[in-house]
Motif scaffolding. Sequence first.
Motif, PDB file in Angstrom:
ATOM      1  N   THR A  20       4.667 -13.387 -12.321  1.00 56.04           N
ATOM      2  CA  THR A  20       4.207 -12.627 -12.163  1.00 56.04           C
ATOM      3  C   THR A  20       2.945 -13.134 -11.626  1.00 56.04           C
ATOM      4  OG1 THR A  20       2.802 -11.921 -14.186  1.00 56.04           O
ATOM      5  CG2 THR A  20       4.228 -10.980 -13.432  1.00 56.04           C
ATOM      6  N   VAL A  21       2.069 -12.475  -9.986  1.00 53.49           N
ATOM      7  CA  VAL A  21       1.040 -13.232  -9.717  1.00 53.49           C
ATOM      8  C   VAL A  21      -0.131 -11.726  -9.533  1.00 53.49           C
ATOM      9  CG1 VAL A  21       1.988 -15.221  -8.905  1.00 53.49           C
ATOM     10  CG2 VAL A  21       1.952 -13.398  -7.397  1.00 53.49           C
ATOM     11  N   PRO A  22      -0.720 -11.694  -9.173  1.00 51.12           N
ATOM     12  CA  PRO A  22      -1.864 -10.689  -9.314  1.00 51.12           C
ATOM     13  C   PRO A  22      -1.776 -10.475  -7.675  1.00 51.12           C
ATOM     14  CG  PRO A  22      -3.449 -12.431  -9.542  1.00 51.12           C
ATOM     15  CD  PRO A  22      -1.636 -12.066 -10.039  1.00 51.12           C
ATOM     16  N   THR A  23      -1.528  -9.262  -6.572  1.00 43.72           N
ATOM     17  CA  THR A  23      -1.777  -9.250  -5.038  1.00 43.72           C
ATOM     18  C   THR A  23      -2.537  -8.021  -5.273  1.00 43.72           C
ATOM     19  OG1 THR A  23      -0.175  -7.763  -5.274  1.00 43.72           O
ATOM     20  CG2 THR A  23       0.664 -10.011  -4.865  1.00 43.72           C
ATOM     21  N   SER A  24      -3.518  -8.111  -3.395  1.00 44.41           N
ATOM     22  CA  SER A  24      -3.899  -6.515  -3.383  1.00 44.41           C
ATOM     23  C   SER A  24      -3.508  -5.563  -3.543  1.00 44.41           C
ATOM     24  CB  SER A  24      -3.733  -6.364  -2.134  1.00 44.41           C
ATOM     25  OG  SER A  24      -4.597  -7.492  -1.257  1.00 44.41           O
ATOM     26  N   PHE A  25      -2.267  -5.092  -4.085  1.00 41.90           N
ATOM     27  CA  PHE A  25      -2.179  -3.987  -4.311  1.00 41.90           C
ATOM     28  C   PHE A  25      -0.688  -3.830  -5.592  1.00 41.90           C
ATOM     29  CE2 PHE A  25      -2.419  -3.780   0.492  1.00 41.90           C
ATOM     30  CZ  PHE A  25      -2.540  -2.776   0.234  1.00 41.90           C
ATOM     31  N   GLU A  30       1.462  -1.185  -0.214  1.00 43.15           N
ATOM     32  CA  GLU A  30      -0.365  -0.226   0.278  1.00 43.15           C
ATOM     33  C   GLU A  30       0.599   1.152  -0.304  1.00 43.15           C
ATOM     34  OE1 GLU A  30      -4.058   2.146   2.326  1.00 43.15           O
ATOM     35  OE2 GLU A  30      -2.762   0.433   3.122  1.00 43.15           O
ATOM     36  N   SER A  31       1.851   1.634   0.803  1.00 47.82           N
ATOM     37  CA  SER A  31       3.291   2.963   0.728  1.00 47.82           C
ATOM     38  C   SER A  31       4.005   1.964   0.820  1.00 47.82           C
ATOM     39  CB  SER A  31       2.666   3.367   2.341  1.00 47.82           C
ATOM     40  OG  SER A  31       3.292   2.317   3.059  1.00 47.82           O
ATOM     41  N   GLN A  32       4.747   1.261  -0.023  1.00 45.96           N
ATOM     42  CA  GLN A  32       5.832   1.120  -0.440  1.00 45.96           C
ATOM     43  C   GLN A  32       5.359  -0.128  -1.394  1.00 45.96           C
ATOM     44  OE1 GLN A  32       8.779  -0.470   2.797  1.00 45.96           O
ATOM     45  NE2 GLN A  32       6.411  -1.603   3.346  1.00 45.96           N
ATOM     46  N   LEU A  33       6.875  -0.149  -2.136  1.00 45.68           N
ATOM     47  CA  LEU A  33       7.240  -1.456  -3.316  1.00 45.68           C
ATOM     48  C   LEU A  33       8.790  -1.396  -2.808  1.00 45.68           C
ATOM     49  CD1 LEU A  33       7.286  -2.234  -6.484  1.00 45.68           C
ATOM     50  CD2 LEU A  33       8.132  -0.581  -6.803  1.00 45.68           C
ATOM     51  N   LYS A  34       9.085  -2.936  -2.605  1.00 46.21           N
ATOM     52  CA  LYS A  34       9.974  -4.178  -2.128  1.00 46.21           C
ATOM     53  C   LYS A  34      10.096  -4.186  -2.635  1.00 46.21           C
ATOM     54  CE  LYS A  34       8.555  -4.286   2.943  1.00 46.21           C
ATOM     55  NZ  LYS A  34       8.876  -5.818   4.053  1.00 46.21           N
ATOM     56  N   VAL A  35      11.622  -4.308  -2.383  1.00 46.54           N
ATOM     57  CA  VAL A  35      12.406  -5.055  -4.108  1.00 46.54           C
ATOM     58  C   VAL A  35      13.587  -5.560  -2.388  1.00 46.54           C
ATOM     59  CG1 VAL A  35      14.611  -4.658  -5.282  1.00 46.54           C
ATOM     60  CG2 VAL A  35      12.278  -3.334  -5.469  1.00 46.54           C
ATOM     61  N   ARG A  36      13.606  -7.301  -3.022  1.00 42.97           N
ATOM     62  CA  ARG A  36      14.261  -8.033  -1.940  1.00 42.97           C
ATOM     63  C   ARG A  36      15.311  -8.911  -2.916  1.00 42.97           C
ATOM     64  NH1 ARG A  36      10.381 -10.029   2.302  1.00 42.97           N
ATOM     65  NH2 ARG A  36       9.450 -11.055   0.917  1.00 42.97           N
ATOM     66  N   TYR A  37      16.449  -9.415  -2.480  1.00 41.42           N
ATOM     67  CA  TYR A  37      17.682 -10.209  -2.833  1.00 41.42           C
ATOM     68  C   TYR A  37      17.980 -11.446  -2.467  1.00 41.42           C
ATOM     69  CZ  TYR A  37      18.558  -6.178  -5.951  1.00 41.42           C
ATOM     70  OH  TYR A  37      18.896  -4.888  -7.263  1.00 41.42           O
ATOM     71  N   ARG A  38      17.307 -12.395  -2.976  1.00 44.34           N
ATOM     72  CA  ARG A  38      17.953 -14.084  -2.543  1.00 44.34           C
ATOM     73  C   ARG A  38      18.871 -14.648  -2.608  1.00 44.34           C
ATOM     74  NH1 ARG A  38      14.842 -17.790   0.488  1.00 44.34           N
ATOM     75  NH2 ARG A  38      12.700 -16.691  -0.340  1.00 44.34           N
ATOM     76  N   ILE A  39      20.134 -14.015  -1.520  1.00 47.19           N
ATOM     77  CA  ILE A  39      21.222 -14.000  -1.396  1.00 47.19           C
ATOM     78  C   ILE A  39      21.521 -15.825  -0.514  1.00 47.19           C
ATOM     79  CG2 ILE A  39      23.706 -13.246  -1.436  1.00 47.19           C
ATOM     80  CD1 ILE A  39      22.515 -10.300  -1.253  1.00 47.19           C
ATOM     81  N   ASP A  40      22.286 -16.396  -1.543  1.00 48.35           N
ATOM     82  CA  ASP A  40      22.692 -17.677  -0.535  1.00 48.35           C
ATOM     83  C   ASP A  40      21.310 -18.343   0.404  1.00 48.35           C
ATOM     84  OD1 ASP A  40      24.750 -18.230  -1.551  1.00 48.35           O
ATOM     85  OD2 ASP A  40      26.067 -16.893  -0.317  1.00 48.35           O
ATOM     86  N   GLY A  41      20.261 -18.175  -0.676  1.00 49.10           N
ATOM     87  CA  GLY A  41      19.195 -19.036   0.442  1.00 49.10           C
ATOM     88  C   GLY A  41      19.147 -18.119   1.186  1.00 49.10           C
TER      89      GLY A  41
END
Length: 573
Positions: free
Chosen positions: A281-286, A216-227
């Motif tokens: 891609t999958v649809p989510t609430s926001f 709702e108030s942010q766009l998160k970017v996350r990296y999976r590093i070594d699991g």
Amino acid sequence: MPTVPDTSPTLPAAPDDAQVCQWLMRHSGLKAVDLERARRLAAEDDDSELPALLTRLGLVSELELARAWSALLAVPLMLAEQAPGTLERVPPLTERFLRHYRVVPVAWDEQGVELLVAHPGNPYPFEAVAHACAAPVRLAIGPGNEIDSLIERYYGQGRSAMGSLIETLDEDSGALEDIEHLKDLASEAPVIRLVNLIMQRAVEQRASDIHIEPFESQLKVRYRIDGVLHEAEAPPSSSSAAVISRVKIMARLDIAERRLPQDGRIMLRIQGKELDLRVSTVPTSFGESVVMRLLDRQTVSFDFQSLGFDGERLEGFLDVLENPHGILLVTGPTGSGKTTTLYTALSRLNTAERKIITVEDPVEYQLEGINQIQVKPAIGLDFAGALRSIVRQDPDVIMIGEMRDLETCRIAIQSSLTGHLVLSTLHTNSAAASITRLLDMGVESYLIASTVKGILAQRLVRRLDPATRIPFEAPAELVAEHGLDRFTDQRPILLYKPAVSATGSGYFGRSAITELLVMNEELRSLLMRQADAATLEQAARRGGLRTLYEEGLRQAVAGITSLEEVLRVTRGE
């Protein structure tokens, strides 16, 4: 006005472009065809230096180019992590000058100014720095992207490269609903550079996945590093639609369709690496959540030792592979390395005497000499449908991406009974649980007993960096609790922990921990009597099975990983 003595650095003659390119071809895997393409582009643009153009095209990484300059000039290489956090004495240089020439001072003391440079072919910036500081200059070579970060650290306003891009994005972009406007927005330079930077950072940090998630108030970017997932700097939530649309355009997905999941692929080169990104891609609430799996075709190693297999486990697994027919299953949750293990097994089986066909969803790596089929449920080509056809292609080995339903299982069993070796995966927590999973799916026990030759369950644990790991004597309570004395004759028993620092977690790469269940007469007898998973596992242990937990403890004592990491991955197994 006082004269400034000549304090410019004395450099050996700068190597020409041809010498730099020859070094990169010998040591960094630069291909002749790519070099020729870059030469043609450089000829069209008189302002472009060929070595710098190679990095802009993604044919070599900034780090590899820095290594080339360092080796050819015999000048030390310095990475950003070796540079000081702050400068006690800041030379009077402008940020614009430093960014233009890609140089940055990392020290200014009584010996002079230490200058980190990306492209040492032009002597002007060194002479200018020496004149401005009235001090001798000594050079070090650094990757261009790291020099940019250091300029920001020492001379910038606290904004990172991504932060600067974020400021240029239209704050109202997220409100746009018109598809054509959204296409235009996603094609604007700031959005393109931002998405490219997100992917570049993922490569630099050795990420296996990129998660872009709108809230709702942010766009998160996350990296999976070594699991393990790590949060990264992200654009404002108002730019969610533009960023996600850019990724969908790159993956050739329908940006107008936001109600249904979509899957696609992106092929590109970043820092000299050929990358294949699987996009989901999958649809989510926001909005739409996007996950990109990064597959590096050049650096993947289909070698059992590099995956963490060794000793009795490797010998037992290879014995099962030698069967001319039967079923070999690899089990574990998503992201546990099942597919990589199967590809490694196929690479070993791949000889001129064997015909190998795979049915996958999706095809992750192209293997020379193996016929690989991508399932396409939208046109009716599912696992079962493809399997019915390929058994008439006279294969010796069949690999099925996953046994998802009873029909697929039945065809796989029939294939093994008619002389084929079948390799496949299942989503179960242990080797013994795979048998009960097949029974739950409706496969008859006598068919499982006669066709399944072996089941390998696996997980991935993070490897400790051998250069920085910290040994310590295991407390007596830990030794007693986990029975560590079973796995080593060394006394006292040593365990290891990661050296966590600002630049790293102390882990580098991952290793497989496995348990191998080999079907024997006792297991077949129990299976015919409908024994449960616990009873089957006890019988398998009598036959030599070592559990995931026990194999993890062995690797912890050997210093491959930490005890905490083993417990994180195997807790509850």
